[in-house]
Scaffold this motif. Structure first.
Motif, PDB file in Angstrom:
ATOM      1  N   ALA A  28      39.703 -18.320 -29.595  1.00 45.83           N
ATOM      2  CA  ALA A  28      40.813 -17.222 -29.965  1.00 45.83           C
ATOM      3  C   ALA A  28      42.138 -17.637 -29.760  1.00 45.83           C
ATOM      4  CB  ALA A  28      40.477 -15.880 -29.511  1.00 45.83           C
ATOM      5  N   ILE A  29      42.311 -18.614 -28.627  1.00 38.16           N
ATOM      6  CA  ILE A  29      43.444 -19.077 -27.947  1.00 38.16           C
ATOM      7  C   ILE A  29      44.519 -19.664 -29.038  1.00 38.16           C
ATOM      8  CG2 ILE A  29      43.034 -21.406 -27.283  1.00 38.16           C
ATOM      9  CD1 ILE A  29      43.975 -20.481 -24.480  1.00 38.16           C
ATOM     10  N   ASN A  30      44.141 -20.474 -30.186  1.00 44.40           N
ATOM     11  CA  ASN A  30      45.056 -20.970 -31.116  1.00 44.40           C
ATOM     12  C   ASN A  30      45.800 -19.730 -31.878  1.00 44.40           C
ATOM     13  OD1 ASN A  30      46.596 -22.692 -32.815  1.00 44.40           O
ATOM     14  ND2 ASN A  30      44.827 -22.372 -34.520  1.00 44.40           N
ATOM     15  N   GLU A  51      44.225   1.480 -34.343  1.00 43.53           N
ATOM     16  CA  GLU A  51      43.038   1.960 -35.157  1.00 43.53           C
ATOM     17  C   GLU A  51      42.117   1.149 -35.221  1.00 43.53           C
ATOM     18  OE1 GLU A  51      43.670   4.954 -38.616  1.00 43.53           O
ATOM     19  OE2 GLU A  51      45.961   4.239 -38.451  1.00 43.53           O
ATOM     20  N   SER A  52      42.218  -0.255 -35.244  1.00 43.01           N
ATOM     21  CA  SER A  52      41.115  -1.213 -35.239  1.00 43.01           C
ATOM     22  C   SER A  52      41.346  -2.113 -34.391  1.00 43.01           C
ATOM     23  CB  SER A  52      41.038  -1.872 -36.774  1.00 43.01           C
ATOM     24  OG  SER A  52      41.186  -0.732 -37.675  1.00 43.01           O
ATOM     25  N   VAL A  53      39.947  -2.702 -33.710  1.00 42.90           N
ATOM     26  CA  VAL A  53      40.041  -3.684 -32.877  1.00 42.90           C
ATOM     27  C   VAL A  53      39.062  -4.809 -33.487  1.00 42.90           C
ATOM     28  CG1 VAL A  53      39.334  -4.508 -30.360  1.00 42.90           C
ATOM     29  CG2 VAL A  53      40.238  -1.908 -30.856  1.00 42.90           C
ATOM     30  N   PHE A  54      39.434  -5.968 -33.525  1.00 40.32           N
ATOM     31  CA  PHE A  54      38.763  -7.057 -34.219  1.00 40.32           C
ATOM     32  C   PHE A  54      38.169  -7.796 -32.925  1.00 40.32           C
ATOM     33  CE2 PHE A  54      42.532  -6.113 -36.618  1.00 40.32           C
ATOM     34  CZ  PHE A  54      42.304  -6.102 -37.621  1.00 40.32           C
ATOM     35  N   GLY A  55      36.842  -8.443 -33.521  1.00 44.25           N
ATOM     36  CA  GLY A  55      36.498  -9.368 -32.543  1.00 44.25           C
ATOM     37  C   GLY A  55      34.825  -9.956 -32.733  1.00 44.25           C
ATOM     38  N   VAL A  56      34.263 -10.590 -31.975  1.00 42.05           N
ATOM     39  CA  VAL A  56      33.162 -11.037 -32.126  1.00 42.05           C
ATOM     40  C   VAL A  56      32.319 -10.502 -30.790  1.00 42.05           C
ATOM     41  CG1 VAL A  56      31.708 -13.167 -32.251  1.00 42.05           C
ATOM     42  CG2 VAL A  56      33.734 -12.770 -33.168  1.00 42.05           C
ATOM     43  N   PRO A  57      31.173  -9.855 -30.953  1.00 44.95           N
ATOM     44  CA  PRO A  57      30.458  -9.330 -29.746  1.00 44.95           C
ATOM     45  C   PRO A  57      29.955 -10.708 -28.877  1.00 44.95           C
ATOM     46  CG  PRO A  57      29.083  -8.985 -31.700  1.00 44.95           C
ATOM     47  CD  PRO A  57      30.242  -9.342 -32.120  1.00 44.95           C
ATOM     48  N   GLY A  58      29.898 -10.455 -27.653  1.00 45.62           N
ATOM     49  CA  GLY A  58      29.282 -11.502 -26.735  1.00 45.62           C
ATOM     50  C   GLY A  58      28.712 -10.656 -25.548  1.00 45.62           C
ATOM     51  N   ASN A  68      34.532 -15.143 -36.602  1.00 47.70           N
ATOM     52  CA  ASN A  68      34.798 -15.902 -35.260  1.00 47.70           C
ATOM     53  C   ASN A  68      35.922 -15.492 -34.644  1.00 47.70           C
ATOM     54  OD1 ASN A  68      37.215 -17.352 -36.419  1.00 47.70           O
ATOM     55  ND2 ASN A  68      35.669 -18.563 -37.698  1.00 47.70           N
ATOM     56  N   GLU A  69      36.127 -16.011 -33.517  1.00 46.46           N
ATOM     57  CA  GLU A  69      37.125 -15.358 -32.623  1.00 46.46           C
ATOM     58  C   GLU A  69      38.670 -15.731 -33.009  1.00 46.46           C
ATOM     59  OE1 GLU A  69      33.472 -15.459 -30.124  1.00 46.46           O
ATOM     60  OE2 GLU A  69      34.462 -16.872 -31.283  1.00 46.46           O
ATOM     61  N   LEU A  70      38.695 -17.096 -33.572  1.00 43.91           N
ATOM     62  CA  LEU A  70      39.921 -17.435 -34.105  1.00 43.91           C
ATOM     63  C   LEU A  70      40.695 -16.656 -35.327  1.00 43.91           C
ATOM     64  CD1 LEU A  70      42.274 -19.556 -34.312  1.00 43.91           C
ATOM     65  CD2 LEU A  70      40.899 -20.748 -35.950  1.00 43.91           C
ATOM     66  N   ASN A  71      39.660 -16.219 -36.232  1.00 45.19           N
ATOM     67  CA  ASN A  71      40.019 -15.292 -37.131  1.00 45.19           C
ATOM     68  C   ASN A  71      40.157 -13.638 -36.569  1.00 45.19           C
ATOM     69  OD1 ASN A  71      40.002 -17.300 -39.339  1.00 45.19           O
ATOM     70  ND2 ASN A  71      37.814 -16.569 -39.648  1.00 45.19           N
ATOM     71  N   GLY A 120      35.165 -17.075 -21.740  1.00 44.41           N
ATOM     72  CA  GLY A 120      34.886 -18.519 -21.821  1.00 44.41           C
ATOM     73  C   GLY A 120      34.890 -18.804 -23.527  1.00 44.41           C
ATOM     74  N   VAL A 121      33.756 -19.004 -23.901  1.00 39.99           N
ATOM     75  CA  VAL A 121      33.398 -19.317 -25.114  1.00 39.99           C
ATOM     76  C   VAL A 121      34.051 -18.609 -26.283  1.00 39.99           C
ATOM     77  CG1 VAL A 121      31.361 -20.730 -24.869  1.00 39.99           C
ATOM     78  CG2 VAL A 121      31.130 -18.280 -25.333  1.00 39.99           C
ATOM     79  N   GLY A 122      34.276 -17.439 -26.035  1.00 40.05           N
ATOM     80  CA  GLY A 122      34.962 -16.432 -27.064  1.00 40.05           C
ATOM     81  C   GLY A 122      36.369 -16.655 -27.059  1.00 40.05           C
TER      82      GLY A 122
END
Length: 551
Positions: free
Chosen positions: A82-84, A20-27, A50-53, A76-78
């Protein structure tokens, strides 16, 4: 034939799975997809700081809701930010879907000097990095194959219970694809067991249970949670009455108020009654085991192969014999039906965590954890960060329907804050109880900004910040008085005001004595809004289970 777009196909599949929900940071490379998410009839866009969160939130969401968590980042930057979090989900076996918006298909081939690239034409560097932390990936490049590729990785995400990675070029977001496959739900069923091998396994387990008679116990671990066998385990326990334990990664996989629940078993740090019951067992049935160091008390678990039966997702082991292609999901119901022995009457000690009587009024960790645990209610969600919080909450008996979240294997400090966002949101969608967040002062400084998203969504968690002047668990490991274990002592009770807008209602408290904390927890209105409690504890104090672990 009806049609849809690549992005709508992907989002409709997510909705069919219960997301029901998608998390993220717009780029800029993911903006079109973010717009599609917002416009979708059942999905919500949850913007994080941020993408990590975002990755942590997707992880926490999945653990509570029982469906894959999902995040969207830009190229790339985003995605690297998130990769951790994605790596943690891989280690902890949590299904998460990472969607990455990329440059157009033409740009991905021509490799111009674009922003968010390394400037050397290696556009594939990020996807190569991601391969180490996902179980499947799809690089969407053609509308003709997009639907099948999306379906393939989503099935792998659920059946293998690990993260997957999907790249969506900006010029494919609105590309037209057939919609007909959406009429057929994806098949997430476990593969059938090998019939002949399964029959041998059932007969052998039944034989060994009969030999052991009253001295059979069950240990439930993390893969039982991740691969959805909690109901099958419950049926087995209700029929047999075998005493049952949970490993740390399996905490909340079994109802801890169940009369035959003995406690948390993690080797030598376990409570004495737990160890004694394990040691006198003649047969141990282990379900979904993950033998990592912290999960086994530094590999101190005493589970001799000569009395150990292990049920896993893709195999069964009986003593020293290995039976491949006999997975626990399909085996457990047949095993429950097969066992005809009378219900076990092996005596066990009641699972309790008493509050110690201390003569002084200062707050200590041995007193703190059973005290706060006594206020938990059925259906609550307990999120604990790596460190003293994870060890302190481990032995607290949880009520029926509760969910416990921590990173036992990956152990990334700060994880709990983003995870609490996803967990609390999922809890609200599932109509569960309150969300508790236990986090140390050092851990909170890594990801504190996500408290603003939590308050913006009005999720109302109860946040306990352990102020013990730095990285206490690290002090026990090395350098107890060295400066690298010190942190800046923030004005913790000012955080919620600083991270919220003028319309947000929150409460913050600082407690330094048992009397103050008891009085606060007993307030009828406590926890009705987002609440932060700064708990001041001694710098060199630790939960009893951590002290036992380090002995």
């Amino acid at each position: 034939m009806s049609t849809t777009t690549v992005s709508e196909y992907l989002l409709d599949r997510l909705a069919q799975m219960g997301v029901e929900s998608v998390f993220g940071v717009p780029g800029d490379f993911s903006l079109q997809l973010a717009e599609k998410i917002i416009d979708h009839k059942t999905l919500d866009w949850i913007g994080t700081c941020n993408e990590l969160n975002a990755a942590y939130a997707a992880d926490g969401y999945s653990r509570v809701k029982g469906v894959p968590g999902c995040l969207s980042t830009t190229f790339g930057v985003g995605e690297l930010s998130a990769i951790n979090g994605i790596a943690g989900s891989f280690a902890e076996r949590v299904p998460v879907i990472h969607i990455v918006g990329t440059p157009t298909t033409r740009q991905m081939k021509a490799k111009p000097l674009l922003h968010h690239t390394l400037g050397n034409g290696h556009f594939e560097a990020y996807s190569k990095a991601a391969q180490h932390f996902v179980v499947a990936s799809a690089t969407l490049s053609e509308p003709s194959t997009a639907g099948a590729e999306i379906d393939r990785v989503l099935v792998d995400c659920v059946t293998k219970s690990r993260p997957v990675y999907i790249t969506l070029p900006t010029d494919l977001v609105n590309a037209i694809v057939p919609a007909v496959p959406l009429q057929t739900p994806l098949d997430f069923k476990d593969p059938e067991n090998d019939t002949a091998t399964e029959a041998v396994v059932l007969a052998e387990i039944e034989k060994q249970v009969s030999i052991a008679q009253e001295r059979v116990v069950v240990i439930v671990d993390g893969c039982a949670l991740r691969h959805g066998v909690a109901n099958e385990v419950k049926d087995l326990l209700e029929k047999t009455k075998f005493p049952v334990f949970a490993a740390p990664m399996g905490k909340s996989s079994v109802d801890e108020s169940y009369e035959r629940f003995v406690g948390i078993y993690n080797g030598s740090p376990s409570l004495p009654a737990v160890k004694q019951t394990i040691e006198r067992a003649a047969l141990i049935i282990s379900i979904g085991a993950i033998y990592s160091d912290i999960n086994t008390g530094g590999f101190s678990h005493d589970l001799p192969k000569t009395k150990l039966i292990e049920l896993h997702t893709d195999r069964t082991e009986v003593f020293h014999a290995l039976y491949p292609r006999v997975g626990m999901k399909r085996l457990l119901p047949k095993l429950t039906a097969k066992l005809q022995t009378p219900a076990c009457t092996m005596s066990i000690a009641p699972y309790t965590y008493p509050i110690p009587q201390e003569e002084h009024d200062g707050i200590t960790q041995p007193w703190l954890w059973p005290t706060v645990g006594s206020y938990f209610e059925p259906g609550d969600v307990i999120v604990a960060d790596t460190g003293t919080s994870a060890f302190g909450t481990l032995d607290i008996p949880l009520k029926t329907g509760s969910v416990y979240i921590t990173q036992t294997l990956w152990g990334s400090i700060g994880y709990s804050v983003g995870a609490a966002l996803g967990a609390a949101l999922a809890a609200r969608q599932c109509q569960m109880g309150r969300t508790y967040l236990f986090v140390g002062d050092g851990s909170l400084q890594l990801t504190v900004q996500e408290l603003s998203t939590i308050m913006h969504l009005d999720l109302k968690p109860i946040i306990f910040v352990l102020n013990n002047s730095g990285y206490t668990i690290e002090r026990f490991l090395h350098g107890p008085t060295r400066s690298f274990n010190d942190i800046v002592n923030w004005k913790w009770t000012k955080l919620l005001d600083a991270l919220s807008d003028e319309n947000t209602v929150s409460e913050s408290y600082k407690v330094t004595t048992k009397t103050e904390l008891d009085r606060l927890l007993s307030k009828p209105q406590f926890g009705e809004v987002t609440t932060l409690v700064e708990v001041v504890v001694p710098k060199f104090d630790a939960p009893p289970v951590l002290r036992r672990y380090l002995q």
